[in-house]
Design a protein around this motif. Structure first.
Motif, PDB file in Angstrom:
ATOM      1  N   ASN A 166      -8.797  -4.442  -1.929  1.00 25.18           N
ATOM      2  CA  ASN A 166      -8.009  -4.578  -0.580  1.00 25.18           C
ATOM      3  C   ASN A 166      -8.639  -4.041   0.541  1.00 25.18           C
ATOM      4  OD1 ASN A 166      -5.778  -5.352  -2.215  1.00 25.18           O
ATOM      5  ND2 ASN A 166      -4.936  -3.306  -2.420  1.00 25.18           N
ATOM      6  N   GLY A 170      -9.094  -8.346  -0.135  1.00 23.18           N
ATOM      7  CA  GLY A 170      -8.611  -8.870  -1.141  1.00 23.18           C
ATOM      8  C   GLY A 170      -9.529  -9.515  -2.283  1.00 23.18           C
ATOM      9  N   LYS A 274      -1.205  -4.535   1.133  1.00 22.22           N
ATOM     10  CA  LYS A 274      -0.921  -5.689   1.352  1.00 22.22           C
ATOM     11  C   LYS A 274       0.351  -5.909   1.940  1.00 22.22           C
ATOM     12  CE  LYS A 274      -1.961 -10.200   0.810  1.00 22.22           C
ATOM     13  NZ  LYS A 274      -3.133 -10.852   1.688  1.00 22.22           N
TER      14      LYS A 274
END
Length: 424
Positions: A166, A170, A274
């Motif tokens: 992340n 990602g 996220k």
């Protein structure tokens, strides 16, 4: 006779002399020397120390290092408080049973990291659960915590790998970037490298900011997670495998729709970072189903002998009051007067008074008998008759007239009055 006394005296003197000689010999014998006493004196020399792990020491070993029983007890209790083992020198130093001077003496020999941060890093570096097992090539961008665990990583290690991914926006971008993950040791990377479906080198235009890198092509926009298509989820930066997991979670676990943003947050393939990126753009539109209108009871047209538990609750009575009224009515076979309702045990009398002032009572359906023809079971179970049931049954064997039976029963007027409510 005199001669006999003489011999007796002589024998006594010989015996006394023998005792004196024996006593002299015993008291004058040479005594054994007393064993030499040696005192152990603390020489003040320092304890010989060697490298040690404080988590592996038992009581005797702590004592050999110069600690008292009380200090040892405190150290072991402190060890339990911090989770069963010391994780760093910094943590051990906080134990008040170890003085500043004593800690300085033993510190060079303690086999622990200096601080807790180093300990945590060491925990991650300490290799995977058993060994890494890889059977086919794979894209690490698509792997969840469970997938990494199947390879042989612990759950905490898997979570750390995903956090690093992340951080990169990602995607691991390249084998080069994947290798930089501090969880992946050089030995582990060498095993995994041939199976990684990633470019060898990092693109030259790849950049990271001070916080987290983001993919340049991700354009966040307002969306409803209940209507978003698979392509829509992909445009938000999710892999195909992650999209399938999100859709399955929505359709199977949540029966077709997210009810709140918290539902979306709980989806295991969406990390906390996220979710925080997505949160400002979530536009959850809930389609409210019209609930069927509940018909309200017209209590002025309801019979107290037919009113239900649900209707009593609707009127405002609590569960205890409503249950007591229904239960007492069943035992009586129906109410004859409204006062009976007011006399029921465990009720809110104020609410019941209001109830009987509004709701009518029809007692025409209540079954009544005479003392002569009343069934024995009915007499023995009815609240008003059960205490006199045996007498009534006995007296009516020889009397066929209710009036004669009443005279024989000799009941108080108030008892007789309420019993007659249920007699013909």
């Amino acid at each position: 006779m005199m001669r006999k006394n003489y011999y007796r005296k002589l024998a006594f003197m010989v015996f006394l002399l023998a005792i004196l000689l024996a006593y002299q010999k015993y008291t004058s014998r040479e005594k054994e020397p007393f064993p030499e006493v040696k005192f152990i004196v603390n020489s003040g020399t320092s304890i010989n120390l060697a490298d040690f792990n404080p988590n592996a020491l038992d009581k005797d070993q702590w004592k050999n290092m110069g600690f008292s029983d009380k200090q040892i007890s405190t150290i072991l209790k402190y060890k339990e408080i911090v989770g069963g083992q010391f994780t760093s020198k910094e943590q051990l130093k906080k134990c008040y049973a170890i003085s500043e001077e004593k800690f300085k003496e033993i510190e060079p020999f303690i086999l622990l990291p200096e601080t807790n941060k180093e300990s945590q890093l060491k925990h991650f570096k300490n290799f995977e659960k058993k060994h890494i097992t890889i059977v086919r090539k794979f894209n690490p961008d698509e792997y969840s915590v469970k997938d990494w665990a199947k390879l042989g990583f612990s759950e905490k290690q898997a979570e750390a790998i995903l956090k690093y991914r992340n951080y990169l926006g990602g995607s691991f971008i390249s084998k080069e970037k994947f290798k930089d993950c501090f969880i992946i040791s050089p030995e582990t990377y060498s095993k995994m490298a041939p199976y990684l479906l990633l470019p060898e080198k990092t693109p030259e235009n790849f950049k990271t900011d001070k916080k987290f890198a983001t993919k340049a092509h991700i354009q966040y926009h307002p969306f409803d997670p209940n209507t978003l298509t698979a392509e829509g989820w992909k445009s938000l930066g999710f892999s195909e495998k992650q999209v399938n997991a999100i859709v399955n979670y929505r359709d199977k676990n949540l029966h077709g729709s997210f009810k709140s943003t918290e539902d979306l947050q709980k989806c295991f393939v969406i990390s906390e970072e996220k979710f925080q990126e997505l949160k400002p753009f979530i536009n959850l539109i809930m389609i409210k189903k019209e609930e069927p209108k509940q018909e309200t009871t017209d209590f002025s047209k309801t019979d107290l002998n037919l009113i239900t538990f649900k209707q009593l609750r609707e009127f405002g009575l609590d569960e205890k009051s409503a249950g007591s009224i229904i239960g007492f009515r069943k035992k009586l076979g129906g109410f004859i007067t409204k006062q009976q309702i007011l006399d029921t045990y465990n009720i809110d009398k104020e609410m019941v008074q209001k109830l009987i002032s509004i709701v009518p009572l029809n007692s025409s359906g209540v079954v009544k008998y005479s003392l002569i023809d009343a069934p024995e079971e009915w007499l023995k179970n009815h609240p008003y008759f059960k205490y006199s049931a045996d007498k009534i049954i006995f007296y009516r064997l020889s009397n066929s007239d209710d009036k004669k039976i009443w005279k024989l029963l000799k009941l108080k007027p108030e008892y007789e009055e309420r019993m007659k409510l249920y007699l013909k």
